[in-house]
Design a protein around this motif. Structure first.
Motif, mmCIF file in Angstrom:
data_model
loop_
_atom_site.group_PDB
_atom_site.id
_atom_site.type_symbol
_atom_site.label_atom_id
_atom_site.label_comp_id
_atom_site.label_asym_id
_atom_site.label_seq_id
_atom_site.Cartn_x
_atom_site.Cartn_y
_atom_site.Cartn_z
ATOM 1 N N ALA A 194 43.737 54.588 36.656
ATOM 2 C CA ALA A 194 42.888 53.413 36.885
ATOM 3 C C ALA A 194 43.734 52.175 37.140
ATOM 4 O O ALA A 194 43.220 51.083 37.370
ATOM 5 C CB ALA A 194 42.001 53.194 35.663
ATOM 6 N N SER A 209 38.635 56.740 46.243
ATOM 7 C CA SER A 209 38.658 56.593 44.779
ATOM 8 C C SER A 209 37.253 56.626 44.186
ATOM 9 O O SER A 209 36.258 56.675 44.914
ATOM 10 C CB SER A 209 39.311 55.262 44.414
ATOM 11 O OG SER A 209 38.435 54.221 44.775
ATOM 12 N N GLN A 245 35.830 54.265 42.997
ATOM 13 C CA GLN A 245 35.166 52.974 43.272
ATOM 14 C C GLN A 245 34.476 52.960 44.638
ATOM 15 O O GLN A 245 33.949 51.935 45.064
ATOM 16 C CB GLN A 245 36.202 51.835 43.249
ATOM 17 C CG GLN A 245 36.762 51.499 41.885
ATOM 18 C CD GLN A 245 37.803 52.499 41.410
ATOM 19 O OE1 GLN A 245 38.529 53.055 42.205
ATOM 20 N NE2 GLN A 245 37.847 52.727 40.110
ATOM 21 N N THR A 252 36.535 47.498 44.324
ATOM 22 C CA THR A 252 37.969 47.195 44.479
ATOM 23 C C THR A 252 38.146 45.716 44.821
ATOM 24 O O THR A 252 37.434 45.187 45.661
ATOM 25 C CB THR A 252 38.556 48.043 45.634
ATOM 26 O OG1 THR A 252 38.342 49.419 45.318
ATOM 27 C CG2 THR A 252 40.028 47.791 45.831
ATOM 28 N N ARG A 261 39.040 48.016 40.429
ATOM 29 C CA ARG A 261 40.432 48.400 40.680
ATOM 30 C C ARG A 261 41.093 47.273 41.468
ATOM 31 O O ARG A 261 40.518 46.775 42.434
ATOM 32 C CB ARG A 261 40.536 49.686 41.486
ATOM 33 C CG ARG A 261 42.017 49.991 41.717
ATOM 34 C CD ARG A 261 42.276 51.084 42.674
ATOM 35 N NE ARG A 261 41.819 52.367 42.218
ATOM 36 C CZ ARG A 261 42.539 53.217 41.489
ATOM 37 N NH1 ARG A 261 43.739 52.877 41.065
ATOM 38 N NH2 ARG A 261 42.038 54.388 41.169
#
Ligand SMILES: Nc1ncnc2c1ncn2[C@@H]1O[C@H](COP(=O)(O)OP(=O)(O)OP(=O)(O)O)[C@@H](O)[C@H]1O
Length: 644
Positions: free
Chosen positions: A361, A385, A387, A428, A468
């Protein structure tokens, strides 16, 4: 004239008409006379023919079609029938076409009517039983009476009858109420048909209104239950009267604990809302913070004052609003690892580092020269990812003005404007050119990363955030750290996973792929198949492409536009590329002077050092006075210096 003589006189007129086929003018009501004339053609006045009676399926259809009317009129007719002497009066309910739906009668009168065939299903059509109150009332819709010999058929001369239509407020006829008494009896009961008709119509009206009210209420309740918004309603005395389930969820309260309470004692509203309440003005979609039992709740609200002095406060769920804001601000992250079309070994290694980084993470730092594809790589990482379903919020740190940097990144409660960290919730946050962050923001970012909490620029509320972080730089952050221009701690924090994207000149395979890809795109766009001569292709592959993919795309586009042929020859390639110069020989417009380089370096270092001149002078390795002089010369003086 007494009753007997009256009836005797009527009978004479009837006899006269039946015998001669006419009646002297004015002696018989004109409507009745017209009906007599019609009946002469199809009825025998002296011989009673049993009227047709619906039965079986036909009767069932008639009864079920008039079910509601029968239910209401039966109740009314029964009530009235019990109030009068049953022996003297009969009440009959007919449908709009004259079919008998209900008969209330008793004693001798009932027997007499039964002999004539009066019962459920009997037709009162004029062709069947001659002139009668139903047929006349149907034509006029007016309360109608016929006494004794006014009936065409002699068998009905023993009765006096009245009929009233049951008409609703829309003008629809639901049926008729007929009242029958013996011709010799008192006729004041005949008014019963009118009274019953009015009462039935009223009942129908009330029932319809109730049905409509229930329908509206059901729809209203369904809307309240299904709507995404919450709402609280309070009356003119500021007592809370209603709160829907969504509002209970948003405020984390139970309905029972708020209903009947004073809104003023329960909530602390901000000035903007208080003002709208006191002035009784609408307040549409205002983002506010309200206090409830020591908790600060951020909401988007709409206030609607109602005409009875009460208020409706709609609470729009903020995650939805945030989503809209995210949609407006978030970048369309459209790259994936596949669409990066990685061919070269160097880039394949980069991808495997990126794949490993995604599994953790922790933040990712992307290094690489300008135009090398750092943003595209960040987008691809986002899409690969966890996200991927969240927003991709991109911030160019160089574009943030030093004065507004804090406000722009952290947002404010006054607007209220959410911070970029909140906007990146579950997604993100991409910070481009991270080295441009001021030292103040660097320490804020470090705190956010360590605690997962953010505080807006003008607030003390701690807002939990989860996102992130991907940062990128084209410079050596390590050098910045060594020079004291970038926080060492933050550097360690953001560079837990570090990705170095090699320049295009070090990935010839990718370059070759991109040349072919661009030719393909050109063909798709224009329909022309362009090929590149071997020498021309070699020149493109040899060139160092200092601006990397950005430069490649840009210049190739220009080369194609300028080439009218189907084969791109060496001579079509600009000289600087052919000579492998890093800048176009015929284009010096983008070259900058030494003074400009110095000015940019000074401005950059000063911004990073928050305009602390001593610190900036140390980093630049020049004296403080020299720096001050240069700032004046370059007109870079931004305001009072923060020199200590
Ligand atoms: N693998 C790729 N294939 C095709 N085009 C690419 C690829 N990677 C990047 N690009 C394109 O190259 C251009 C530059 O990419 P990007 O903006 O990601 O680079 P950057 O390193 O972030 O640039 P800068 O240093 O200017 O911020 C963009 O137009 C992007 O669409």
């Amino acid at each position: 004239m007494d009753k007997e003589s009256y009836h005797h006189d009527l009978k004479n007129k009837w006899k006269m008409f039946i015998h001669h086929g006419w009646a002297s003018e004015g002696s018989v009501n004109s409507v009745t006379l017209r009906s007599w004339q019609k009946c002469l053609k199809h009825c025998d006045p002296r011989r009673w023919k049993m009227p047709i009676k619906a039965s079986g399926q036909t009767l069932q259809t008639i009864l079920s079609r008039n079910g509601e009317f029968i239910r209401v009129s039966r109740r009314v007719v029964e009530d009235h029938f019990t109030l009068v002497s049953g022996d003297e009066v009969a009440l009959v309910v007919l449908d709009p076409h004259g079919w008998t739906l209900e008969v209330q009668s008793a004693g001798e009168l009932a027997t007499q009517l039964q002999h004539l065939g009066v019962g459920v299903g009997m037709s009162w059509a004029e062709e069947e039983i001659g002139t009668n109150v139903y047929s006349l009332c149907r034509d006029t819709h007016l309360y109608t009476r016929l006494e004794g010999a006014e009936h065409f058929s002699e068998s009905l001369h023993a009765f006096s009858m009245s009929a009233a239509a049951v008409i609703d407020y829309c003008g629809n006829v639901h049926g008729y109420i007929v009242c029958i008494v013996k011709a010799s009896a008192d006729t004041h009961y005949l008014h019963l048909s009118h009274a019953c008709g009015v009462e039935v119509a009223n009942f129908i009206y009330i029932e319809n209104e109730q049905k409509n009210t229930n329908k509206v209420l059901c729809q209203h309740n369904a809307v309240i239950e299904c709507m995404d918004d919450g709402f609280i309603c309070w009356d003119a005395q500021t007592v809370i009267t209603m709160i829907n389930p969504q509002a209970q969820l948003l405020l984390n309260v139970k309905q029972e604990s708020l209903i009947g309470k004073n809104i003023r004692n329960e909530f602390v509203f901000p000035p903007a809302l208080n003002e709208a309440i006191s002035q009784r003005t609408k307040l549409p979609q205002k983002q506010i913070v309200i206090e409830y039992r020591g908790e600060f709740i951020e909401l988007m609200v709409t206030l609607r004052p109602l005409s009875d002095g009460s208020f409706l406060l709609f609470l729009h769920p903020l995650d939805k609003i945030r989503k809209i804001a995210q949609q407006q601000i978030s970048t369309n992250a459209n790259f994936t690892f596949d669409s990066l079309h990685v061919i070269s070994k160097g880039m394949k290694q980069v991808l495997s580092v990126a794949r490993r980084a995604i599994k953790t993470a922790s933040p990712i730092l992307i290094n690489g020269e300008e135009g090398v594809g750092k943003l595209s790589m960040a987008m691809a990482i986002h899409n690969e990812s966890e996200q991927r379903d969240g927003p991709f919020i991109s911030v160019d740190c160089q574009m943030l003005s030093p004065e507004n940097m804090l406000h722009e990144l952290l947002g404010s409660d006054a607007g209220p404007v959410p911070s970029k960290f909140e906007l990146a919730q579950n997604g993100t946050l991409y910070l481009d050119k991270v080295e441009y962050l001021s030292s103040e923001i660097q320490s804020v970012l470090l705190k956010v990363l360590k605690t997962g909490l953010v505080m807006r620029s003008d607030s003390h509320r701690l807002i939990p955030v989860r996102f992130r972080l991907i940062t990128c730089t084209g410079s050596s952050l390590r050098d910045y750290v060594q020079q004291g221009a970038f926080s060492r701690q933050l550097y360690y924090e953001i560079s837990m996973s570090e990705i170095e994207i090699p320049p295009l000149r070090k990935r010839r395979d990718d370059l070759e792929y991109m040349i072919n890809e661009i030719l393909e795109k050109y063909r798709n766009r224009t329909g022309k198949t362009l090929t590149i001569a071997t020498e021309a292709k070699s020149a493109l592959l040899e060139y160092l492409w200092p601006g990397n993919i950005s430069e490649f795309k840009n210049r190739m586009e220009k080369i194609f536009m300028g080439c009218g042929k189907l084969v791109l020859e060496l001579e079509d390639i600009p000289l600087d590329i052919r000579q492998n110069n890093n800048c176009a020989a015929d284009d010096v417009s983008h070259l900058i002077s030494l003074a400009e380089v110095e000015m940019q370096a000074i401005e950059h270092v000063c911004r990073v050092c928050d305009w602390n001149l001593s610190k900036a002078a140390d980093v630049l390795k020049i004296g403080r006075t020299t720096l001050w002089r240069k700032l004046k010369n370059y007109n870079l003086y931004p305001g009072p210096f923060n020199d200590e």
